[in-house]
Design a protein around this motif. Structure first.
Motif, PDB file in Angstrom:
ATOM      1  N   GLU A 192      27.658 -28.663 -40.433  1.00  0.00           N
ATOM      2  CA  GLU A 192      29.057 -28.657 -40.855  1.00  0.00           C
ATOM      3  C   GLU A 192      29.989 -28.970 -39.694  1.00  0.00           C
ATOM      4  O   GLU A 192      31.055 -29.575 -39.885  1.00  0.00           O
ATOM      5  CB  GLU A 192      29.400 -27.273 -41.437  1.00  0.00           C
ATOM      6  N   SER A 193      29.599 -28.590 -38.479  1.00  0.00           N
ATOM      7  CA  SER A 193      30.468 -28.795 -37.318  1.00  0.00           C
ATOM      8  C   SER A 193      30.426 -30.232 -36.800  1.00  0.00           C
ATOM      9  O   SER A 193      31.258 -30.605 -35.973  1.00  0.00           O
ATOM     10  CB  SER A 193      30.058 -27.847 -36.192  1.00  0.00           C
ATOM     11  N   LEU A 194      29.466 -31.029 -37.245  1.00  0.00           N
ATOM     12  CA  LEU A 194      29.394 -32.406 -36.779  1.00  0.00           C
ATOM     13  C   LEU A 194      30.574 -33.215 -37.297  1.00  0.00           C
ATOM     14  O   LEU A 194      31.221 -32.851 -38.287  1.00  0.00           O
ATOM     15  CB  LEU A 194      28.083 -33.053 -37.224  1.00  0.00           C
ATOM     16  N   HIS A 195      30.834 -34.313 -36.654  1.00  0.00           N
ATOM     17  CA  HIS A 195      31.944 -35.182 -37.041  1.00  0.00           C
ATOM     18  C   HIS A 195      31.469 -36.214 -38.061  1.00  0.00           C
ATOM     19  O   HIS A 195      30.280 -36.553 -38.108  1.00  0.00           O
ATOM     20  CB  HIS A 195      32.516 -35.863 -35.804  1.00  0.00           C
ATOM     21  N   PRO A 196      32.369 -36.719 -38.872  1.00  0.00           N
ATOM     22  CA  PRO A 196      31.959 -37.664 -39.921  1.00  0.00           C
ATOM     23  C   PRO A 196      31.242 -38.898 -39.368  1.00  0.00           C
ATOM     24  O   PRO A 196      30.418 -39.490 -40.067  1.00  0.00           O
ATOM     25  CB  PRO A 196      33.285 -38.059 -40.584  1.00  0.00           C
ATOM     26  N   GLU A 197      31.528 -39.292 -38.153  1.00  0.00           N
ATOM     27  CA  GLU A 197      30.912 -40.490 -37.587  1.00  0.00           C
ATOM     28  C   GLU A 197      29.541 -40.209 -36.984  1.00  0.00           C
ATOM     29  O   GLU A 197      28.813 -41.148 -36.628  1.00  0.00           O
ATOM     30  CB  GLU A 197      31.817 -41.097 -36.506  1.00  0.00           C
ATOM     31  N   ASP A 198      29.181 -38.946 -36.795  1.00  0.00           N
ATOM     32  CA  ASP A 198      27.890 -38.611 -36.205  1.00  0.00           C
ATOM     33  C   ASP A 198      26.750 -38.943 -37.165  1.00  0.00           C
ATOM     34  O   ASP A 198      26.922 -38.953 -38.389  1.00  0.00           O
ATOM     35  CB  ASP A 198      27.825 -37.121 -35.864  1.00  0.00           C
ATOM     36  N   LEU A 199      25.582 -39.218 -36.582  1.00  0.00           N
ATOM     37  CA  LEU A 199      24.364 -39.425 -37.357  1.00  0.00           C
ATOM     38  C   LEU A 199      23.357 -38.344 -36.964  1.00  0.00           C
ATOM     39  O   LEU A 199      23.297 -37.938 -35.788  1.00  0.00           O
ATOM     40  CB  LEU A 199      23.773 -40.802 -37.089  1.00  0.00           C
ATOM     41  N   VAL A 200      22.566 -37.887 -37.927  1.00  0.00           N
ATOM     42  CA  VAL A 200      21.653 -36.781 -37.673  1.00  0.00           C
ATOM     43  C   VAL A 200      20.402 -36.960 -38.519  1.00  0.00           C
ATOM     44  O   VAL A 200      20.447 -37.547 -39.614  1.00  0.00           O
ATOM     45  CB  VAL A 200      22.341 -35.427 -37.969  1.00  0.00           C
ATOM     46  N   CYS A 201      19.280 -36.480 -37.986  1.00  0.00           N
ATOM     47  CA  CYS A 201      18.062 -36.415 -38.783  1.00  0.00           C
ATOM     48  C   CYS A 201      17.376 -35.075 -38.529  1.00  0.00           C
ATOM     49  O   CYS A 201      17.501 -34.501 -37.437  1.00  0.00           O
ATOM     50  CB  CYS A 201      17.119 -37.578 -38.487  1.00  0.00           C
ATOM     51  N   LEU A 202      16.701 -34.566 -39.555  1.00  0.00           N
ATOM     52  CA  LEU A 202      15.944 -33.321 -39.471  1.00  0.00           C
ATOM     53  C   LEU A 202      14.462 -33.654 -39.393  1.00  0.00           C
ATOM     54  O   LEU A 202      13.943 -34.410 -40.216  1.00  0.00           O
ATOM     55  CB  LEU A 202      16.228 -32.453 -40.693  1.00  0.00           C
ATOM     56  N   ILE A 203      13.789 -33.090 -38.376  1.00  0.00           N
ATOM     57  CA  ILE A 203      12.375 -33.396 -38.162  1.00  0.00           C
ATOM     58  C   ILE A 203      11.585 -32.080 -38.123  1.00  0.00           C
ATOM     59  O   ILE A 203      11.362 -31.520 -37.047  1.00  0.00           O
ATOM     60  CB  ILE A 203      12.154 -34.178 -36.851  1.00  0.00           C
ATOM     61  N   PRO A 204      11.207 -31.547 -39.271  1.00  0.00           N
ATOM     62  CA  PRO A 204      10.262 -30.424 -39.248  1.00  0.00           C
ATOM     63  C   PRO A 204       8.882 -30.941 -38.814  1.00  0.00           C
ATOM     64  O   PRO A 204       8.480 -32.045 -39.184  1.00  0.00           O
ATOM     65  CB  PRO A 204      10.268 -29.931 -40.683  1.00  0.00           C
ATOM     66  N   PHE A 205       8.186 -30.151 -38.025  1.00  0.00           N
ATOM     67  CA  PHE A 205       6.889 -30.617 -37.548  1.00  0.00           C
ATOM     68  C   PHE A 205       5.923 -29.444 -37.435  1.00  0.00           C
ATOM     69  O   PHE A 205       6.305 -28.298 -37.219  1.00  0.00           O
ATOM     70  CB  PHE A 205       7.022 -31.316 -36.188  1.00  0.00           C
ATOM     71  N   SER A 206       4.664 -29.794 -37.615  1.00  0.00           N
ATOM     72  CA  SER A 206       3.556 -28.865 -37.357  1.00  0.00           C
ATOM     73  C   SER A 206       2.419 -29.714 -36.778  1.00  0.00           C
ATOM     74  O   SER A 206       2.522 -30.168 -35.643  1.00  0.00           O
ATOM     75  CB  SER A 206       3.135 -28.138 -38.635  1.00  0.00           C
TER      76      SER A 206
ATOM     77  N   PRO B 275      -0.321 -25.329 -39.355  1.00  0.00           N
ATOM     78  CA  PRO B 275      -1.422 -24.831 -38.531  1.00  0.00           C
ATOM     79  C   PRO B 275      -1.296 -25.184 -37.047  1.00  0.00           C
ATOM     80  O   PRO B 275      -2.095 -24.720 -36.236  1.00  0.00           O
ATOM     81  CB  PRO B 275      -2.634 -25.535 -39.136  1.00  0.00           C
ATOM     82  N   ALA B 276      -0.325 -26.019 -36.667  1.00  0.00           N
ATOM     83  CA  ALA B 276      -0.252 -26.469 -35.282  1.00  0.00           C
ATOM     84  C   ALA B 276       1.208 -26.670 -34.866  1.00  0.00           C
ATOM     85  O   ALA B 276       2.123 -26.587 -35.696  1.00  0.00           O
ATOM     86  CB  ALA B 276      -1.033 -27.768 -35.106  1.00  0.00           C
ATOM     87  N   SER B 277       1.399 -26.939 -33.555  1.00  0.00           N
ATOM     88  CA  SER B 277       2.719 -27.271 -33.000  1.00  0.00           C
ATOM     89  C   SER B 277       2.554 -28.549 -32.172  1.00  0.00           C
ATOM     90  O   SER B 277       2.375 -28.502 -30.949  1.00  0.00           O
ATOM     91  CB  SER B 277       3.262 -26.133 -32.135  1.00  0.00           C
ATOM     92  N   ASN B 278       2.594 -29.685 -32.876  1.00  0.00           N
ATOM     93  CA  ASN B 278       2.359 -30.969 -32.230  1.00  0.00           C
ATOM     94  C   ASN B 278       3.717 -31.570 -31.815  1.00  0.00           C
ATOM     95  O   ASN B 278       4.336 -32.347 -32.527  1.00  0.00           O
ATOM     96  CB  ASN B 278       1.632 -31.914 -33.183  1.00  0.00           C
ATOM     97  N   PHE B 279       4.168 -31.188 -30.616  1.00  0.00           N
ATOM     98  CA  PHE B 279       5.461 -31.655 -30.126  1.00  0.00           C
ATOM     99  C   PHE B 279       5.483 -33.175 -29.964  1.00  0.00           C
ATOM    100  O   PHE B 279       6.510 -33.817 -30.187  1.00  0.00           O
ATOM    101  CB  PHE B 279       5.777 -31.007 -28.773  1.00  0.00           C
ATOM    102  N   GLY B 280       4.369 -33.765 -29.574  1.00  0.00           N
ATOM    103  CA  GLY B 280       4.340 -35.201 -29.326  1.00  0.00           C
ATOM    104  C   GLY B 280       4.692 -36.016 -30.547  1.00  0.00           C
ATOM    105  O   GLY B 280       5.472 -36.970 -30.472  1.00  0.00           O
ATOM    106  N   ARG B 281       4.122 -35.638 -31.718  1.00  0.00           N
ATOM    107  CA  ARG B 281       4.431 -36.377 -32.947  1.00  0.00           C
ATOM    108  C   ARG B 281       5.904 -36.218 -33.320  1.00  0.00           C
ATOM    109  O   ARG B 281       6.535 -37.159 -33.824  1.00  0.00           O
ATOM    110  CB  ARG B 281       3.531 -35.890 -34.082  1.00  0.00           C
ATOM    111  N   ALA B 282       6.452 -35.041 -33.076  1.00  0.00           N
ATOM    112  CA  ALA B 282       7.873 -34.825 -33.378  1.00  0.00           C
ATOM    113  C   ALA B 282       8.755 -35.705 -32.494  1.00  0.00           C
ATOM    114  O   ALA B 282       9.730 -36.314 -32.958  1.00  0.00           O
ATOM    115  CB  ALA B 282       8.225 -33.350 -33.189  1.00  0.00           C
TER     116      ALA B 282
END
Length: 512
Positions: A85-99, A128-135
């Motif tokens: 909600e605090s982002l500005h209308p011109e900002d772009l964002v993506c959500l990356i859940p990872f395991s 089952p995992a925390s694969n930071f590299g793929r994220a």
């Protein structure tokens, strides 16, 4: 820039920002001087300078089973809506859940991200995992496609790296990490990328894994107790990086001058109103013109009521200023009197600055280097001058003429010095001298035939020299059978020339 919707969560977060930064301790970079500053001033500066320049955010959320401990995952789910909600209308964002794998980073607007939040994030963390590299692979790909000048990767995790089934990222010696770092380091010079770490539990391997990939990285919370403030800090730091780039990018820019009424085909007629247009040439910084003045106006033609004390312009904004002239006839003094046509070439002076100069030095440690004065076209104006006789000019001219005449007279007198005396000429074989009076300053020619066997003459004139001395005379003798000869004779001297003795005597009144 103002958002198109209220942001109450943002205001609450901003109120706690200064205290949160103090608790986080010093971190290098352009935001270091801003951390103890008033958050309202900071947000106003960012809105003013960054404006509509959108940033890119990749939010990387660990969804492994350990995130269920101590309510870490619930905390992330609760703070994400406020952050989006605090982002500005011109900002772009993506959500990356990872395991063990990671969701594709599709950059969308904040409203789209809010709408897909429940769908993007699983209800409970069961990976089952925390694969930071793929994220990070997905985050870097998405931010590169977004094309924003500044991007940030926000990593939220509580666990150690755990990817035993992935040969590319199962440990820090695996081959995939060096490729990721090359990708993060290989951005164009006009783009900036920072990794931000937010640990959901003490001892998480967040900072270590960030340092493995991102040349520029920052640990914003290592305790798991300031998640909301840390996410706000990441957003403000990203915008501060944008602001620093914007201040540097406006170096040498300022305000341009034009005249809408000018045709470009010659002078415009003088009228009671001249329209001046000021345009900010900056891309990010607002500008201010003070001490505005019109240069080149002749005597008797002045702006009625003066000009605005200051003119404020947003980046790229133009504003017209009407210059109302109290008179369109100039006053002149000259040799004669009466009206005459003339052309005035007008230009604009003043001082250009930015009202956010102090904030730029305070928050991003950058001094704006704008052009200090307006620059651009001048205007040729065809006007009329009423000329009156200038007695000072006439007096000066007459004095100069008399001085020239006096100098000329002195030079002439020095060259043709007046002679007052008597020159006697006596032949060798006769005792009947010829008396030749010398008067005035001209040349005297005397016939010497009486003293010679044949024809002959002598020309006499003074020798140039100082006026205070008795002048010698120059004798040039010509006879029928010999070429012209000459000799100089001083006062009281006797000389022999052409067989004749010449004696030069001055008058008694001239004797010293």
């Amino acid at each position: 820039m103002n958002n198109d919707r209220p942001r109450p969560a943002r205001r609450l977060i901003a109120a706690a920002l200064a205290a949160a930064f103090l608790a986080l301790g010093p971190v290098p970079g352009p935001s270091a001087s801003a951390r103890a500053a008033d958050s309202g001033d900071l947000e106003r500066f960012l809105d003013s300078v960054v404006g509509t320049r959108g940033a890119g955010y990749a939010i990387v959320v660990d969804t492994s089973q350990s995130m269920a401990n101590n309510g870490s995952y619930d905390k992330v789910r609760s703070v994400l809506p406020a952050f989006l909600e605090s982002l500005h209308p011109e900002d772009l964002v993506c959500l990356i859940p990872f395991s063990e794998s990671a969701r594709t980073c599709d950059m969308v607007s904040r409203d789209e991200a809010l709408a897909e939040l429940d769908e993007a994030l699983p209800a409970t963390p069961e990976g089952p995992a925390s694969n930071f590299g793929r994220a990070f692979e997905q985050a870097l790909d998405g931010l590169q496609r977004a094309g924003t000048d500044v991007g940030g990767v926000l990593l939220l995790s509580d666990a150690q790296m755990h990817a035993p089934d992935d040969v590319k990222y199962r440990d820090f010696t695996a081959s995939g990490w060096s490729a990721l770092r090359r990708q993060a380091s290989g951005l164009p010079a006009d783009r900036t990328l920072t990794g931000y770490g937010i640990a959901l539990a003490p001892g998480a391997e967040v900072e270590r894994v960030l340092a493995k990939v991102f040349p520029s990285h920052r640990m914003l919370d290592a305790s798991g107790s300031r998640t909301r403030e840390a996410m706000t800090a990441a957003q403000d730091d990203t915008r501060l990086l944008q602001a620093a780039r914007a201040v540097t990018g406006d170096k040498g820019k300022g305000v341009s001058v034009s005249w809408p009424d000018g045709t470009g085909d010659g002078p415009v007629p003088a009228g009671p109103v001249l329209r001046l247009r000021l345009t900010a040439t900056t891309d990010a910084l607002p500008v201010r013109v003070t001490g505005l003045r019109i240069e080149g106006l002749p005597e008797g033609v002045e702006p009625a009521g003066g000009l605005p004390r200051s003119v404020d312009l947003e980046p790229g904004e133009s504003r017209d200023v009407d210059v109302v002239l109290g008179s369109t006839t100039a006053r002149r003094e000259g040799w004669g009197s009466g009206p005459r046509a003339e052309t005035w070439r007008l230009s604009v002076g003043g001082r250009v600055s930015t009202p956010v100069a102090g904030a730029a030095e305070r928050f991003v440690d950058r001094t704006p280097r704008l052009a200090t004065a307006p620059a651009g076209e001048s205007l040729a104006v065809r006007g009329t001058a009423q000329v009156t006789v200038d007695p000072v000019r006439w007096s000066a001219g007459l004095g100069a003429l008399l001085a020239v005449l006096a100098v000329g007279a002195v030079l002439l007198l020095r060259r043709y010095r007046p002679v007052r005396g008597m020159l006697s000429a006596e032949g060798v074989d006769t005792r009947q001298p010829v008396q030749i009076p010398l008067q005035g300053r001209g040349e005297v020619t005397v016939d010497l035939s009486a003293l010679l066997e044949g024809d002959g003459s002598v020309r006499i004139r003074s020798v140039p020299g100082p006026l205070r001395e008795e002048p010698p005379i120059r004798l040039r003798c010509r006879t029928a059978d010999r070429p012209e000869r000459e000799i100089v004779c001083s006062p009281g001297q006797t000389v022999l020339l052409c067989g004749i003795e010449f004696h030069y005597a001055t008058l008694p009144a001239q004797r010293r």
